[in-house]
Design an enzyme around this catalytic site. Structure first.
Site, PDB file in Angstrom:
ATOM      1  N   THR A 189      47.479  42.661  42.750  1.00  0.00           N
ATOM      2  CA  THR A 189      47.140  42.894  41.346  1.00  0.00           C
ATOM      3  C   THR A 189      47.510  41.613  40.585  1.00  0.00           C
ATOM      4  OG1 THR A 189      49.327  43.704  40.807  1.00  0.00           O
ATOM      5  CG2 THR A 189      47.738  45.345  41.549  1.00  0.00           C
ATOM      6  N   GLU A 334      44.184  48.878  43.004  1.00  0.00           N
ATOM      7  CA  GLU A 334      44.817  49.932  43.803  1.00  0.00           C
ATOM      8  C   GLU A 334      43.806  50.979  44.291  1.00  0.00           C
ATOM      9  OE1 GLU A 334      45.812  48.646  40.963  1.00  0.00           O
ATOM     10  OE2 GLU A 334      48.003  48.559  40.797  1.00  0.00           O
ATOM     11  N   LYS A 446      50.331  52.796  18.288  1.00  0.00           N
ATOM     12  CA  LYS A 446      50.895  54.063  17.812  1.00  0.00           C
ATOM     13  C   LYS A 446      51.208  53.955  16.331  1.00  0.00           C
ATOM     14  CE  LYS A 446      52.918  54.950  22.310  1.00  0.00           C
ATOM     15  NZ  LYS A 446      53.354  53.644  22.809  1.00  0.00           N
ATOM     16  N   TRP A 451      47.724  58.064  17.944  1.00  0.00           N
ATOM     17  CA  TRP A 451      47.278  56.942  18.771  1.00  0.00           C
ATOM     18  C   TRP A 451      45.951  56.407  18.250  1.00  0.00           C
ATOM     19  CZ3 TRP A 451      48.082  58.377  24.647  1.00  0.00           C
ATOM     20  CH2 TRP A 451      49.465  58.571  24.862  1.00  0.00           C
TER      21      TRP A 451
HETATM   22  P1  ADP Z   1      44.381  43.407  37.348  1.00  0.00           P
HETATM   23  O1  ADP Z   1      43.942  43.185  35.934  1.00  0.00           O
HETATM   24  O2  ADP Z   1      45.858  43.526  37.536  1.00  0.00           O
HETATM   25  O3  ADP Z   1      43.709  42.565  38.336  1.00  0.00           O
HETATM   26  P2  ADP Z   1      42.547  45.362  38.024  1.00  0.00           P
HETATM   27  O4  ADP Z   1      41.538  44.278  38.104  1.00  0.00           O
HETATM   28  O5  ADP Z   1      42.730  46.258  39.137  1.00  0.00           O
HETATM   29  O6  ADP Z   1      43.924  44.834  37.688  1.00  0.00           O
HETATM   30  O7  ADP Z   1      42.269  46.125  36.677  1.00  0.00           O
HETATM   31  C1  ADP Z   1      42.413  47.498  36.539  1.00  0.00           C
HETATM   32  C2  ADP Z   1      42.425  47.888  35.090  1.00  0.00           C
HETATM   33  O8  ADP Z   1      41.321  47.333  34.384  1.00  0.00           O
HETATM   34  C3  ADP Z   1      42.258  49.364  34.887  1.00  0.00           C
HETATM   35  O9  ADP Z   1      43.475  50.046  35.097  1.00  0.00           O
HETATM   36  C4  ADP Z   1      41.768  49.442  33.454  1.00  0.00           C
HETATM   37  O10 ADP Z   1      42.825  49.314  32.529  1.00  0.00           O
HETATM   38  C5  ADP Z   1      40.924  48.214  33.338  1.00  0.00           C
HETATM   39  N1  ADP Z   1      39.511  48.549  33.507  1.00  0.00           N
HETATM   40  C6  ADP Z   1      38.742  48.420  34.602  1.00  0.00           C
HETATM   41  N2  ADP Z   1      37.479  48.804  34.367  1.00  0.00           N
HETATM   42  C7  ADP Z   1      37.431  49.217  33.078  1.00  0.00           C
HETATM   43  C8  ADP Z   1      36.420  49.750  32.210  1.00  0.00           C
HETATM   44  N3  ADP Z   1      35.162  49.916  32.614  1.00  0.00           N
HETATM   45  N4  ADP Z   1      36.771  50.066  30.952  1.00  0.00           N
HETATM   46  C9  ADP Z   1      38.021  49.904  30.510  1.00  0.00           C
HETATM   47  N5  ADP Z   1      39.012  49.409  31.261  1.00  0.00           N
HETATM   48  C10 ADP Z   1      38.734  49.063  32.524  1.00  0.00           C
END
Ligand code: ADP
Length: 549
Positions: A189, A334, A446, A451
């Protein structure tokens, strides 16, 4: 009673079977790559499989043993594809590293994963030379190029040439059979706070994910398609597209390092791409380029947009102005990464374009295999009424159980039962099963106990003609605890005022949700995966005083 056992063949789900299938059934279907050295490379699935076998032999000749990790720092290209299949297919583990991480973090993840070999594109030679002294486990450095492009001098010890490694082998290699629960690849991640965390995928999870991704209500892949993943192979296996493309035997176009609007447009046209996938920022660049030059797409029909929320304005432009079907998708590292995709049901067919757009703006329905729920802070499940927001949790065969090397499991129980992965996202789910993300839990604003969704505020800002990009963050407030602050990047040449932007919110949301202030900036900070870096933005604006405070 003795249970009757099924009497079917026991064939483990192995990634090597994907490329074997493609080599047999889509042998002459093309794979076209933009190279880090410049120029286009073309071959086909039969060629890719042969060279993957040769590379598997080369890894063995370097002394790699099952379970060893092969690190990559590479763009989307044919050699990266070969390493995917050569490593996982021969029982090694492909660890794709995101080159946009900070160099310290790159060294940290390579060491944490224990990479024995590091393969990298020419672009990343200076980066690898810089971090090499910090790498504790790498024994072999492989430059993914031919002899002609090898550097005359380098500080790296024993730098190997990819084409020489492949060229030494005869390809007489049988893909081994082993337990489908064996690790196939690792992706970390982005770690915007603390160290990145490793998700270790298995052959089984990758194969089930590939099947599910290809379903018509998911990405809907087919042999008639020309697929161009803009999403990088260095992050979450380019949303599994290198696997799904082999599974269906589609033509694959890999864009290499050139992800600007002009380069992408030219490649889409010259290779007649029909299907793509990328994060919103990529489509922003592409749309700006084609609008500025009055261009049209001649073959492009469908795209997946995810990674961060697809702004409704972008969804509208792609659908209405360019006739491109947009599949808004949500996922995370994940989850391998596919979670939900927004595709209409039969009952939506009779609805107006505006009603359909509102459905498609949501992040969508769970693909079979993935189960989801929203819960309150006591872990009690909340209703699917499209209104109640809660913490989104998921489970399924391609969801991680734990992170690499971390003893504590992140899983939680729902209504006192079962084990679910807490996504860190806040969402609603409607009675049709369409999930909509309102926020990352840490980004929620908040205000006086209520929210406010930062995504809603951003989407409205981006529907203003003068706004290029926007982010809403919480700003401390003496009375309300937090109030929303909008940070916006004006479009080049646009005369954008604070007042006109705030006025633009009137009637679109409740008045108490309208941001208290606007700050204009030239650019927003982004994470290594192209999302707005809210943490850094909050740091940058920590001394900002709201006019209402
Ligand atoms: P990282 O940013 O750590 O690489 P990921 O690429 O796995 O993590 O990103 C996952 C996160 O991206 C999700 O938990 C969510 O917050 C956000 N995300 C992914 N797709 C969408 C979407 N279509 N709309 C809103 N948020 C999204």
């Amino acid at each position: 009673m003795t249970a009757l056992r099924g009497q079917m063949m026991q064939m483990p789900l192995l990634i090597s079977s994907l490329i074997q299938h493609a080599a047999r059934h889509a042998a002459d279907t093309e794979i076209v790559s933009k190279c880090a050295e410049g120029g286009l490379h073309r071959y086909d699935w039969a060629g890719a499989e042969l060279r993957s076998r040769q590379m598997a032999q080369a890894f063995a000749r370097l002394g790699c043993m099952p379970g060893d990790r092969i690190g990559t720092l590479a763009w989307n290209g044919y050699r990266h594809l070969e390493i995917y299949y050569a490593s996982s297919g021969s029982g090694l583990v492909c660890h794709t590293i995101n080159p946009r991480l900070h160099p310290e973090q790159i060294a940290w993840v390579a060491n944490d994963a224990g990479d024995r070999v590091l393969c990298f594109d020419l672009t990343f030679l200076p980066l690898v030379e810089k971090i090499a002294p910090q790498l504790t486990s790498v024994e072999h450095f492989v430059l993914m190029t031919d002899r002609a492009h090898m550097p005359a001098a380098t500080t790296l010890p024993h730098l190997l040439c990819y084409e020489e490694l492949v060229g030494q082998e005869n390809g007489r290699y049988r893909w081994p059979q082993f337990d489908e629960n064996t690790a196939s690849s690792i992706c970390y991640t982005s770690g915007t706070t603390g160290h990145p965390k490793g998700a270790v995928y298995s052959h089984r999870s990758a194969m089930l994910h590939a099947y599910a991704a290809a379903l018509p209500d998911a990405m809907g892949c087919s042999a008639r398609e020309v697929m161009l993943p803009v999403v990088p192979m260095f992050h979450v296996n380019a949303w599994g597209m290198p696997y799904s493309a082999a599974l269906v035997g589609a033509k694959l176009v890999l864009p290499g390092p050139d992800l600007d609007g002009k380069s992408l447009y030219e490649l889409f046209e010259s290779e007649q791409v029909t299907f793509s996938a990328g994060v919103p920022t990529v489509w922003l660049g592409l749309l700006n380029y084609i609008s500025a030059n009055g261009l049209r797409f001649s073959s492009f029909k469908r795209t997946v947009i995810g990674g961060s929320a697809c702004p409704p304005a972008m969804l509208h432009t792609l659908r209405q102005d360019f006739g491109i079907e947009v599949i808004h998708a949500w996922g995370m590292t994940e989850l391998s990464p596919m979670g939900t995709l927004s595709r209409l049901k039969a009952k939506h067919a009779v609805q107006s374009a505006a009603q359909q757009q509102r459905v498609l703006e949501k992040q969508g329905r769970a693909v079979f295999g993935l189960d989801m729920a929203i819960v309150d802070d006591q872990g009690r499940s909340l209703p699917w009424d499209g209104q109640t927001a809660g913490d989104l949790v998921v489970r399924g065969p391609w969801v991680i159980e734990r992170y690499l090397g971390l003893p504590a499991s992140p899983l939680v129980s729902v209504d006192g039962e079962g084990e679910w992965f807490p996504t860190g996202d806040v969402a609603t789910i409607d009675p049709d099963g369409f999930m909509q993300i309102t926020d990352r839990s840490k980004d929620v604003i908040k205000s006086g106990g209520e929210w406010i969704s930062s995504i809603d505020l951003e989407n409205i800002a981006m529907s203003h003609a003068g706004v290029q990009e926007a982010a809403a963050i919480a700003c401390p407030h003496p009375k309300w605890d937090e109030r929303p602050l909008l940070v916006a990047v004006p479009k080049p040449g646009a005369a954008l005022s604070r007042e006109s932007l705030l006025e633009h919110y009137r009637g679109k949301i409740a008045s108490w949700q309208i941001p208290d202030d606007v700050v204009f900036v030239e650019a927003l900070p982004h994470t290594a995966t192209g999302k707005v870096h809210k943490l850094r933005l909050r740091e940058q604006l920590k001394d900002h005083v709201l006019p209402t405070a």
